[in-house]
Design a protein around this motif. Structure first.
Motif, short mmCIF file in Angstrom:
data_model
loop_
_atom_site.label_atom_id
_atom_site.label_comp_id
_atom_site.label_asym_id
_atom_site.label_seq_id
_atom_site.Cartn_x
_atom_site.Cartn_y
_atom_site.Cartn_z
N TYR A 114 -42.05 24.61 -52.21
CA TYR A 114 -40.73 24.92 -51.64
C TYR A 114 -39.65 24.05 -52.31
O TYR A 114 -38.59 24.55 -52.69
N ARG A 115 -39.89 22.76 -52.42
CA ARG A 115 -38.92 21.85 -53.04
C ARG A 115 -38.67 22.21 -54.51
O ARG A 115 -37.54 22.14 -54.99
N THR A 116 -39.72 22.62 -55.20
CA THR A 116 -39.57 23.03 -56.60
C THR A 116 -38.71 24.28 -56.68
O THR A 116 -37.80 24.36 -57.52
N VAL B 141 -44.94 22.53 -49.21
CA VAL B 141 -43.67 21.81 -49.23
C VAL B 141 -43.28 21.47 -50.67
O VAL B 141 -42.11 21.59 -51.06
N THR B 142 -44.23 21.07 -51.48
CA THR B 142 -43.96 20.75 -52.88
C THR B 142 -43.48 21.99 -53.62
O THR B 142 -42.52 21.94 -54.39
N HIS C 22 -42.72 32.82 -52.10
CA HIS C 22 -43.35 31.50 -51.95
C HIS C 22 -44.86 31.68 -51.80
O HIS C 22 -45.65 30.96 -52.42
N LYS D 279 -36.45 25.27 -54.50
CA LYS D 279 -35.09 24.87 -54.12
C LYS D 279 -34.38 24.21 -55.30
O LYS D 279 -33.22 24.51 -55.60
N THR D 280 -35.07 23.33 -56.00
CA THR D 280 -34.48 22.66 -57.17
C THR D 280 -34.18 23.67 -58.27
O THR D 280 -33.10 23.64 -58.87
N ARG E 96 -43.61 21.48 -61.64
CA ARG E 96 -42.50 22.25 -62.22
C ARG E 96 -42.99 23.09 -63.39
O ARG E 96 -42.59 24.25 -63.54
#
Length: 160
Positions: free
Chosen positions: A76-78, A73-74, A59, A80-81, A43
Motif C-alpha cells: 500500500y505504501r509503495t 501495508v508495504t 492492491h 501511495k508513493t 519498489r
C-alpha cells in the motif's frame, strides 16, 4: 517473472535472456531515480509487476503476484508513493480501484492521464487506451473538475 532474479541452473537460460534482464533492471532503477526515489526491493518488484502485466492492477492483484514477499501495508505504501510521484495513476472500474503505469510524461507536479480505460468482460483485464482521450465535458456553473475517468466495457482483442 515478478522478481528480477537470475536462475542460472534453469535449463535453456540464454545470453539474450540475461541481457534483457539487466536492461529491465536498469530501466526499473532509472525510473525510480528519475522520480527521486530510493531503490528498494519492494519498489523494484512492484514496478516490475506493472511492466510485466501491462494492465491495471488492484492492491490484491499485487499481493497475489508478489506472494508473501511483502505485507499489505508495504505494498500500500509503495502504491501511495508511486501515485504521488507520477509513476502510476488510479483507474476506477466496476470492481473498484486499480492502478496503471503512467505515460512517460507524468511527474509529481503534473499527472496527464485523461485517457479512456477499457475493461474486458471476458478476461477481466483493465487497460489504458492512451491514444483515446476523454471528450471535453461542459459542466454547469460552480462545478470544477479535478479528475476524469471513463471506462468502456467490452471484449478485448485477446479474447475476441
Amino acid at each position: 517473472m515478478n522478481r528480477l532474479e537470475l536462475n542460472f541452473g534453469r535449463k535453456g537460460f540464454r545470453r539474450e535472456d540475461f541481457i534483457k534482464l539487466l536492461e529491465t533492471m536498469d530501466q526499473l532503477r532509472e525510473t525510480l531515480k528519475v522520480h527521486h526515489l530510493r531503490t528498494t526491493t519492494c519498489r523494484e518488484d512492484v514496478l516490475s509487476t506493472f511492466i510485466n502485466r501491462k494492465n491495471a492492477l488492484s492492491h490484491g492483484d499485487l499481493e497475489g503476484a508478489l506472494g508473501e514477499s511483502y505485507d499489505r501495508v508495504t505494498i500500500y505504501r509503495t502504491l501511495k508513493t508511486f501515485l504521488e510521484k507520477g509513476i502510476i495513476h488510479k483507474v476506477l472500474d466496476d470492481e473498484g480501484l486499480r492502478y496503471a503505469l503512467c505515460s512517460h510524461s507524468c511527474s509529481e507536479e503534473k499527472h496527464q492521464h485523461d485517457h479512456i480505460h477499457f475493461k474486458c468482460s471476458s478476461c477481466g483485464e483493465t487497460n489504458c487506451l492512451e491514444n483515446l482521450h476523454i471528450p471535453a465535458v461542459s459542466l454547469p456553473d460552480g462545478y470544477h473538475p479535478e479528475n476524469f475517468n471513463l471506462l468502456i466495457q467490452g471484449i478485448c482483442p485477446k479474447c475476441n
